[in-house]
Structure formats: C-alpha cells, structure tokens
Write a protein that holds these residues in place. Sequence first.
Motif, PDB file in Angstrom:
ATOM      1  N   SER A 182      46.469 -30.546  67.673  1.00  0.00           N
ATOM      2  CA  SER A 182      47.220 -29.410  68.189  1.00  0.00           C
ATOM      3  C   SER A 182      48.082 -29.833  69.369  1.00  0.00           C
ATOM      4  O   SER A 182      47.642 -30.549  70.259  1.00  0.00           O
ATOM      5  CB  SER A 182      46.265 -28.298  68.634  1.00  0.00           C
ATOM      6  OG  SER A 182      46.976 -27.263  69.275  1.00  0.00           O
ATOM      7  N   ASP A 208      53.921 -23.269  69.256  1.00  0.00           N
ATOM      8  CA  ASP A 208      54.389 -23.143  67.885  1.00  0.00           C
ATOM      9  C   ASP A 208      55.630 -23.984  67.604  1.00  0.00           C
ATOM     10  O   ASP A 208      55.772 -24.568  66.523  1.00  0.00           O
ATOM     11  CB  ASP A 208      54.680 -21.671  67.565  1.00  0.00           C
ATOM     12  CG  ASP A 208      53.412 -20.836  67.515  1.00  0.00           C
ATOM     13  OD1 ASP A 208      52.321 -21.430  67.374  1.00  0.00           O
ATOM     14  OD2 ASP A 208      53.498 -19.606  67.634  1.00  0.00           O
ATOM     15  N   GLU A 209      56.550 -24.049  68.561  1.00  0.00           N
ATOM     16  CA  GLU A 209      57.778 -24.810  68.330  1.00  0.00           C
ATOM     17  C   GLU A 209      57.480 -26.290  68.129  1.00  0.00           C
ATOM     18  O   GLU A 209      58.019 -26.937  67.219  1.00  0.00           O
ATOM     19  CB  GLU A 209      58.747 -24.636  69.509  1.00  0.00           C
ATOM     20  CG  GLU A 209      60.066 -25.381  69.306  1.00  0.00           C
ATOM     21  CD  GLU A 209      61.014 -25.212  70.475  1.00  0.00           C
ATOM     22  OE1 GLU A 209      62.125 -25.772  70.410  1.00  0.00           O
ATOM     23  OE2 GLU A 209      60.648 -24.529  71.455  1.00  0.00           O
ATOM     24  N   SER A 210      56.595 -26.827  68.955  1.00  0.00           N
ATOM     25  CA  SER A 210      56.228 -28.234  68.817  1.00  0.00           C
ATOM     26  C   SER A 210      55.520 -28.493  67.499  1.00  0.00           C
ATOM     27  O   SER A 210      55.762 -29.503  66.832  1.00  0.00           O
ATOM     28  CB  SER A 210      55.324 -28.657  69.981  1.00  0.00           C
ATOM     29  OG  SER A 210      56.016 -28.585  71.205  1.00  0.00           O
ATOM     30  N   ILE A 211      54.635 -27.580  67.126  1.00  0.00           N
ATOM     31  CA  ILE A 211      53.918 -27.723  65.856  1.00  0.00           C
ATOM     32  C   ILE A 211      54.906 -27.732  64.697  1.00  0.00           C
ATOM     33  O   ILE A 211      54.817 -28.554  63.777  1.00  0.00           O
ATOM     34  CB  ILE A 211      52.890 -26.593  65.685  1.00  0.00           C
ATOM     35  CG1 ILE A 211      51.748 -26.779  66.694  1.00  0.00           C
ATOM     36  CG2 ILE A 211      52.340 -26.569  64.262  1.00  0.00           C
ATOM     37  CD1 ILE A 211      50.787 -25.618  66.758  1.00  0.00           C
ATOM     38  N   ASP A 212      55.880 -26.832  64.733  1.00  0.00           N
ATOM     39  CA  ASP A 212      56.885 -26.781  63.661  1.00  0.00           C
ATOM     40  C   ASP A 212      57.680 -28.076  63.609  1.00  0.00           C
ATOM     41  O   ASP A 212      57.992 -28.595  62.529  1.00  0.00           O
ATOM     42  CB  ASP A 212      57.831 -25.599  63.881  1.00  0.00           C
ATOM     43  CG  ASP A 212      57.158 -24.258  63.618  1.00  0.00           C
ATOM     44  OD1 ASP A 212      56.097 -24.253  62.956  1.00  0.00           O
ATOM     45  OD2 ASP A 212      57.701 -23.230  64.060  1.00  0.00           O
ATOM     46  N   GLN A 213      58.035 -28.619  64.773  1.00  0.00           N
ATOM     47  CA  GLN A 213      58.800 -29.862  64.805  1.00  0.00           C
ATOM     48  C   GLN A 213      57.987 -31.017  64.225  1.00  0.00           C
ATOM     49  O   GLN A 213      58.501 -31.809  63.424  1.00  0.00           O
ATOM     50  CB  GLN A 213      59.212 -30.186  66.247  1.00  0.00           C
ATOM     51  CG  GLN A 213      60.325 -29.311  66.792  1.00  0.00           C
ATOM     52  CD  GLN A 213      60.668 -29.643  68.237  1.00  0.00           C
ATOM     53  OE1 GLN A 213      59.777 -29.897  69.053  1.00  0.00           O
ATOM     54  NE2 GLN A 213      61.950 -29.657  68.557  1.00  0.00           N
ATOM     55  N   HIS A 215      55.437 -30.864  62.129  1.00  0.00           N
ATOM     56  CA  HIS A 215      55.239 -30.697  60.690  1.00  0.00           C
ATOM     57  C   HIS A 215      56.505 -31.044  59.921  1.00  0.00           C
ATOM     58  O   HIS A 215      56.432 -31.588  58.804  1.00  0.00           O
ATOM     59  CB  HIS A 215      54.776 -29.277  60.375  1.00  0.00           C
ATOM     60  CG  HIS A 215      53.304 -29.076  60.565  1.00  0.00           C
ATOM     61  ND1 HIS A 215      52.361 -29.590  59.700  1.00  0.00           N
ATOM     62  CD2 HIS A 215      52.591 -28.448  61.535  1.00  0.00           C
ATOM     63  CE1 HIS A 215      51.149 -29.271  60.116  1.00  0.00           C
ATOM     64  NE2 HIS A 215      51.260 -28.584  61.233  1.00  0.00           N
ATOM     65  N   ALA A 216      57.659 -30.746  60.488  1.00  0.00           N
ATOM     66  CA  ALA A 216      58.919 -31.107  59.831  1.00  0.00           C
ATOM     67  C   ALA A 216      59.062 -32.625  59.741  1.00  0.00           C
ATOM     68  O   ALA A 216      59.478 -33.174  58.709  1.00  0.00           O
ATOM     69  CB  ALA A 216      60.097 -30.503  60.596  1.00  0.00           C
ATOM     70  N   SER A 240      56.444 -33.940  57.207  1.00  0.00           N
ATOM     71  CA  SER A 240      56.875 -33.637  55.832  1.00  0.00           C
ATOM     72  C   SER A 240      57.982 -34.573  55.392  1.00  0.00           C
ATOM     73  O   SER A 240      58.019 -35.025  54.241  1.00  0.00           O
ATOM     74  CB  SER A 240      57.347 -32.180  55.740  1.00  0.00           C
ATOM     75  OG  SER A 240      56.277 -31.294  55.965  1.00  0.00           O
TER      76      SER A 240
END
Length: 313
Positions: free
Chosen positions: A193, A197-202, A204-205, A208
């Motif tokens: 973790s 949320d913004e860091s998590i989204d980055q 995961h991008a 991926s």
Amino acid sequence: MGNRDRTQPRQFRPELERDYARSPDLGYEAAESAGFVSCLAHGFPTPLARWHYHDEYELHLITSTSGKAFVGDWIGPFKPGHLVLTGPRLPHNWLSLDTPDEGVEVRDLVIQFQREPLLHCASHIAELSELDALLERARHGVEFFDMGERAEQHWYRIKSAEGLRRLTAFLDLMCDLAACADYRLLSSVQLQSTGDDESIDQIHAVVSRITDNLSEPHSAAAVAAELGMSESRFSRFFRKATGNTFTDFVNRVRISRACQLLMDTEQQITHICYEVGFNNVANFNRRFLELKGMTPSEFRKQSLARFRDVRTG
C-alpha cells in the motif's frame, strides 16, 4: 493409480476442485454439516494430492513426511510443521518423497473457508478489517514459520466445535495468523500500500503496462518521464510501492511468467526466454537462478513431479 495413458496429452493446467468431488470418503466433512468453515484431514498417498485450485481460501498444515510443495510459481521443500495459507484459485500441491510403503494415515490438516461471505461481513464489521492484509498476502501463498504446533491445536479445536463456537475458534486462529510477523510470500510479486488512491492508480498502471507487454523493453527513465517525475523520485516512489527497484520488479514479473510457461506448456526454454522479455539466454538463466534457486530446466523437471503417479496403497 495405474500408469497414465501415454496416448493422452499431458494435463499441464491445474484442475478445478468442485463441490461434487468433495466426498466424505476422502476426508471432507459432509456438505450438510460443513458451514462457512470446513475441516479436512487426509493421509498420503491420496487422490487429493494433485495440482489443483479452488474458490476457497485454504490453510494447509503438514504433520508428517517431507517432500516438494508447489504453490503458484513457487517450488520448495516441506516437512512436518509446514503451514501455508493459499488464496482463491491459487494452484497448489504437496508431494511427499519419503512415504513408507504402507503410506501415512494423516499427513495434511486443512481448513477451507469461503471468500464472499467473509468479504461481505468485513464490509459491515469493522473488526474484520484486521484480516485485510493477511487475505491480500494469501493471493500469493503465505508460509508461516514456527506456527505448526499452534496451528494444529487450533485445527482440532475448530474440528471439534459446531455452529457459533466453530466460528469463534476459527477467528481465534485467524487472529494468530494475522499477528504472525515471521512469514514469507511464495508466488510471484506483491504490491504494498502506498497510502493514497492516486499513487495506487499510478502504480497499478505501471504494473499493468509491464505485465501486459513483457516482451517489450521497460526503463525507469521512460516511465518516470511519462508520469512527470524525475527518475530518482520515480525510483523512490516505485520502491516504496513494490519493495523492489524498477529493474528488479520487471525481472521478477518476467521470471514469474517464465515459471508459468515452464509449468503449463512444453515450449522450449529458449523460446520462453525471449517471450518474457530477456534478450539473451545467459542473462535469463542467471536471473532465474538468483530468484528461484535453480535453473529453468531444473524448475521444469521438478514441476513435472506434480504429475507423478500416486500409489493408492
């Protein structure tokens, strides 16, 4: 079991365990008596010792014999006291290599519990959030150290209880597992973790992009530029989120994918090397040995042990 029919193709992929196959004759609790938590005890050899997966979480304790364990893309030794929690649909198998001719009556003490009811309850009962990190780790398989004796005591308490008392005994076990700090993840890589949320989204991008395009070159400098960061800032950001440098993480993902191909296909090792993004076989072999403790050919040879015929005794 008799010899496998050599005219049939080898079944590389894990078998899905279905409810109708869970016969009490094999050690399962009867469907009408098992609730959210079910207990299973069995010996070895057994038809249950196979490369398989299921929709439940499973806590697996070995009480006798030693051998090779297979959890996702991890292969390693086990002995009595070996305790592993696997998440839903994570393939696994334990193969004993020192079984006496007469077999053993009890080798495995297993607890299975369902995913959806637990997630539903956690959305309403705040205390259950204490299990979130444990259940997330279980996606990769978690081996707990020095917990075997305590887990065995928990298993018998759960097995002997019914209804609400079984549930409370199960939660007592889960509290101990959640509090255990002496463990290791077995299969693939794990994201940590990052706190927002913004860091998590980055992250995961980025992950991926790596996993979806393994054969392409990936550099920290290029990704940092796309995110509008300096390379040094991106490196700190990425290491905090994954526990690895960018290069190490890419290598881990590539080796994890190579393990899957070695286990699930008959592709040549050289072909796998380039398919997962390494540009020469020597570097591939070196990185594989660093991360898995064996060469790709040794890994494939050991993984084939999953299909060794099991004596019915």
